[in-house]
Design an enzyme around this catalytic site. Structure first.
Site, PDB file in Angstrom:
ATOM      1  N   CYS A   1       9.230   4.446   1.323  1.00  0.00           N
ATOM      2  CA  CYS A   1       9.081   3.458   2.397  1.00  0.00           C
ATOM      3  C   CYS A   1       9.910   2.209   2.126  1.00  0.00           C
ATOM      4  CB  CYS A   1       7.623   3.023   2.520  1.00  0.00           C
ATOM      5  SG  CYS A   1       6.446   4.357   2.488  1.00  0.00           S
ATOM      6  N   ASP A   2       9.837   1.698   0.910  1.00  0.00           N
ATOM      7  CA  ASP A   2      10.365   0.353   0.643  1.00  0.00           C
ATOM      8  C   ASP A   2      11.608   0.322  -0.236  1.00  0.00           C
ATOM      9  OD1 ASP A   2       8.245  -0.627   2.121  1.00  0.00           O
ATOM     10  OD2 ASP A   2       6.942  -0.810   0.376  1.00  0.00           O
TER      11      ASP A   2
ATOM     12  N   CYS B   1       5.096   2.600  -2.397  1.00  0.00           N
ATOM     13  CA  CYS B   1       5.781   3.711  -1.731  1.00  0.00           C
ATOM     14  C   CYS B   1       7.297   3.531  -1.801  1.00  0.00           C
ATOM     15  CB  CYS B   1       5.296   3.778  -0.277  1.00  0.00           C
ATOM     16  SG  CYS B   1       6.105   5.050   0.689  1.00  0.00           S
TER      17      CYS B   1
HETATM   18  C1  LIG Z   1       2.700  -0.626   1.633  1.00  0.00           C
HETATM   19  C2  LIG Z   1       2.948   0.643   2.405  1.00  0.00           C
HETATM   20  C3  LIG Z   1       4.169   0.826   3.008  1.00  0.00           C
HETATM   21  C4  LIG Z   1       4.415   1.997   3.733  1.00  0.00           C
HETATM   22  N1  LIG Z   1       5.625   2.119   4.362  1.00  0.00           N
HETATM   23  C5  LIG Z   1       5.869   3.224   5.108  1.00  0.00           C
HETATM   24  C6  LIG Z   1       7.113   3.365   5.784  1.00  0.00           C
HETATM   25  O1  LIG Z   1       7.996   2.497   5.708  1.00  0.00           O
HETATM   26  N2  LIG Z   1       7.307   4.514   6.513  1.00  0.00           N
HETATM   27  C7  LIG Z   1       6.358   5.492   6.591  1.00  0.00           C
HETATM   28  O2  LIG Z   1       6.592   6.479   7.293  1.00  0.00           O
HETATM   29  N3  LIG Z   1       5.180   5.388   5.946  1.00  0.00           N
HETATM   30  C8  LIG Z   1       4.915   4.281   5.216  1.00  0.00           C
HETATM   31  N4  LIG Z   1       3.724   4.173   4.541  1.00  0.00           N
HETATM   32  C9  LIG Z   1       2.778   5.305   4.589  1.00  0.00           C
HETATM   33  C10 LIG Z   1       2.041   5.340   5.950  1.00  0.00           C
HETATM   34  O3  LIG Z   1       1.509   4.066   6.232  1.00  0.00           O
HETATM   35  C11 LIG Z   1       0.944   6.382   5.893  1.00  0.00           C
HETATM   36  O4  LIG Z   1       1.494   7.626   5.536  1.00  0.00           O
HETATM   37  C12 LIG Z   1       0.252   6.509   7.252  1.00  0.00           C
HETATM   38  O5  LIG Z   1      -0.274   5.287   7.675  1.00  0.00           O
HETATM   39  C13 LIG Z   1      -0.852   7.564   7.178  1.00  0.00           C
HETATM   40  O6  LIG Z   1      -1.517   7.574   8.403  1.00  0.00           O
HETATM   41  P1  LIG Z   1      -3.004   8.114   8.527  1.00  0.00           P
HETATM   42  O7  LIG Z   1      -3.373   7.924   9.961  1.00  0.00           O
HETATM   43  O8  LIG Z   1      -3.110   9.436   7.926  1.00  0.00           O
HETATM   44  O9  LIG Z   1      -3.871   7.167   7.599  1.00  0.00           O
HETATM   45  P2  LIG Z   1      -4.094   5.592   7.589  1.00  0.00           P
HETATM   46  O10 LIG Z   1      -2.953   4.858   8.143  1.00  0.00           O
HETATM   47  O11 LIG Z   1      -4.541   5.276   6.210  1.00  0.00           O
HETATM   48  O12 LIG Z   1      -5.334   5.382   8.582  1.00  0.00           O
HETATM   49  C14 LIG Z   1      -6.607   5.855   8.241  1.00  0.00           C
HETATM   50  C15 LIG Z   1      -7.645   4.975   8.919  1.00  0.00           C
HETATM   51  O13 LIG Z   1      -8.932   5.543   8.690  1.00  0.00           O
HETATM   52  C16 LIG Z   1      -9.865   4.505   8.484  1.00  0.00           C
HETATM   53  N5  LIG Z   1     -10.994   5.023   7.726  1.00  0.00           N
HETATM   54  C17 LIG Z   1     -10.989   5.493   6.459  1.00  0.00           C
HETATM   55  N6  LIG Z   1     -12.201   5.905   6.105  1.00  0.00           N
HETATM   56  C18 LIG Z   1     -13.024   5.678   7.162  1.00  0.00           C
HETATM   57  C19 LIG Z   1     -14.405   5.879   7.388  1.00  0.00           C
HETATM   58  N7  LIG Z   1     -15.209   6.411   6.457  1.00  0.00           N
HETATM   59  N8  LIG Z   1     -14.929   5.525   8.593  1.00  0.00           N
HETATM   60  C20 LIG Z   1     -14.127   5.000   9.566  1.00  0.00           C
HETATM   61  N9  LIG Z   1     -12.796   4.778   9.392  1.00  0.00           N
HETATM   62  C21 LIG Z   1     -12.252   5.118   8.211  1.00  0.00           C
HETATM   63  C22 LIG Z   1      -9.062   3.459   7.712  1.00  0.00           C
HETATM   64  O14 LIG Z   1      -9.631   2.167   7.852  1.00  0.00           O
HETATM   65  C23 LIG Z   1      -7.692   3.559   8.357  1.00  0.00           C
HETATM   66  O15 LIG Z   1      -7.531   2.637   9.413  1.00  0.00           O
HETATM   67  C24 LIG Z   1       3.423   3.017   3.830  1.00  0.00           C
HETATM   68  C25 LIG Z   1       2.184   2.816   3.218  1.00  0.00           C
HETATM   69  C26 LIG Z   1       1.931   1.636   2.520  1.00  0.00           C
HETATM   70  C27 LIG Z   1       0.584   1.429   1.887  1.00  0.00           C
END
Ligand SMILES: Cc1cc2nc3c(=O)[nH]c(=O)nc-3n(C[C@H](O)[C@H](O)[C@H](O)COP(=O)(O)OP(=O)(O)OC[C@H]3O[C@@H](n4cnc5c(N)ncnc54)[C@H](O)[C@@H]3O)c2cc1C
Length: 298
Positions: free
Chosen positions: A133-134, A130
């Site tokens: 992000c980084d 990302c």
């Molecule tokens: C390395 C990295 C660095 C990042 N840095 C930043 C940053 O600096 N700033 C920023 O704003 N964003 C950053 N992001 C992006 C940010 O983390 C995501 O946009 C955000 O976490 C999305 O949130 P979400 O709740 O939609 O999904 P997620 O955080 O992916 O959470 C989804 C959850 O659903 C669970 N899940 C999935 N499928 C199932 C299932 N079938 N049954 C039960 N549970 C399930 C998963 O285990 C997970 O815990 C970064 C991402 C990465 C990978």
């Protein structure tokens, strides 16, 4: 039977849970791994308002504590299927089934990996998925972006204003500039382009130092490797039940409603353009608010 079942406890699902619980709803959040989602695995975050610099696990823990203190209930299980029966939705888990009037999908998406030697060893130590992000951690440094599509181009453009040098390594003979005007190539004139090239290895000691590609013997010097070869939402089990876009993201309207009444999606699993923590929390709040409105109408 719950009022609202939320699948996924990342920032989107946790926020939806907080909004639903504070509105007095009987809500359950199902999580297959860690409460906090992707946030728990991020090194430092600099772009979430209110925190000038925060470790991912610290923010994830703060989300978890806030939700739990409000009484949001979490269960450790994996959704393996989803069914609709009359007015009832059923989230099929590995351990048990969960009935709900409304379901909010917040399962996030996973970055596709290169699957080459060194990649896993250097995640958070030079390998990133990302640029937004980084990128800032690579000020005045040499970086490569791997990919050919729009996210690779967007990453390269973003990094150009921060880094000393930016190279793109693409397996294709040209970049895929679908929605970009051709004039974008002018902006990319300071980017070193390696076409028809595959990354074969990422080298380094503590941190990334260089990248090897199959078309030249000499490794490319790099402090950072941004992998931008796409992301995949885990939505196969929803195919034919809610509308998905061509990449498998759940289609939503501005109220985070899906094509199926009583089913919402938020965060990275939905087809929102900007996939960040702040948009995950925002869309989680919208989905829950709309879900609450729907429940009171019924
Ligand atoms: C390395 C990295 C660095 C990042 N840095 C930043 C940053 O600096 N700033 C920023 O704003 N964003 C950053 N992001 C992006 C940010 O983390 C995501 O946009 C955000 O976490 C999305 O949130 P979400 O709740 O939609 O999904 P997620 O955080 O992916 O959470 C989804 C959850 O659903 C669970 N899940 C999935 N499928 C199932 C299932 N079938 N049954 C039960 N549970 C399930 C998963 O285990 C997970 O815990 C970064 C991402 C990465 C990978």
């Amino acid at each position: 039977m719950f009022d609202i079942v939320i699948v996924g406890a990342g920032p989107a699902g946790i926020t939806a849970g907080i909004y639903a619980k504070r509105a007095g709803k009987n809500v359950l959040v199902i999580e297959r791994a860690i409460i906090g989602g992707q946030v728990a695995s991020i090194g430092e975050i600099e772009n979430y308002p209110g925190f000038s610099k925060v470790e991912g696990y610290v923010l994830a823990d703060a989300f978890r504590k806030q939700a739990k203190s409000l009484g949001v209930e979490f269960v450790s299980d994996v959704m393996t299927d989803f069914k609709v029966q009359k007015n009832k939705k059923i989230v099929v888990g590995k351990k048990q089934n969960y009935g709900a009037k409304v379901v909010i999908f917040a399962m996030g998406a996973n970055s596709k990996e290169l699957d080459v030697e060194g990649e896993k060893d250097f995640v958070g130590k030079g390998v990133s998925y990302c640029a937004t992000c980084d990128g800032n951690f690579f000020k005045n440094k040499d970086v490569v972006v791997v990919g050919s599509g729009e996210s690779a181009v967007a990453s390269a453009l973003y990094l150009l204003s921060i880094c000393k040098s930016v190279s793109i390594i693409s397996k294709n003979p040209e970049l895929k500039l679908k929605s970009y005007p051709k004039t974008i190539l002018e902006k990319l004139k300071n980017v070193q382009l390696y076409f028809n090239s595959h990354v074969t290895k990422i080298n380094g000691d503590q941190f990334v130092e260089s990248v090897e590609i199959d078309r030249q013997n000499e490794p490319i010097k790099a402090d950072g490797v941004f992998v931008a070869i796409g992301r995949t939402p885990d939505t196969l089990m929803l195919k034919g039940k809610v509308d998905l876009d061509e990449k498998g993201y759940i289609k939503t309207d501005e109220h985070m409603r899906t094509s199926l009444e009583g089913v919402f999606a938020c965060g990275d699993v939905s087809n929102i353009d900007v996939k960040q923590i702040v948009t995950a929390t925002a869309t989680g709040a919208i989905a829950a608010t709309e879900a609450i409105k729907l429940l009171s109408r019924k």
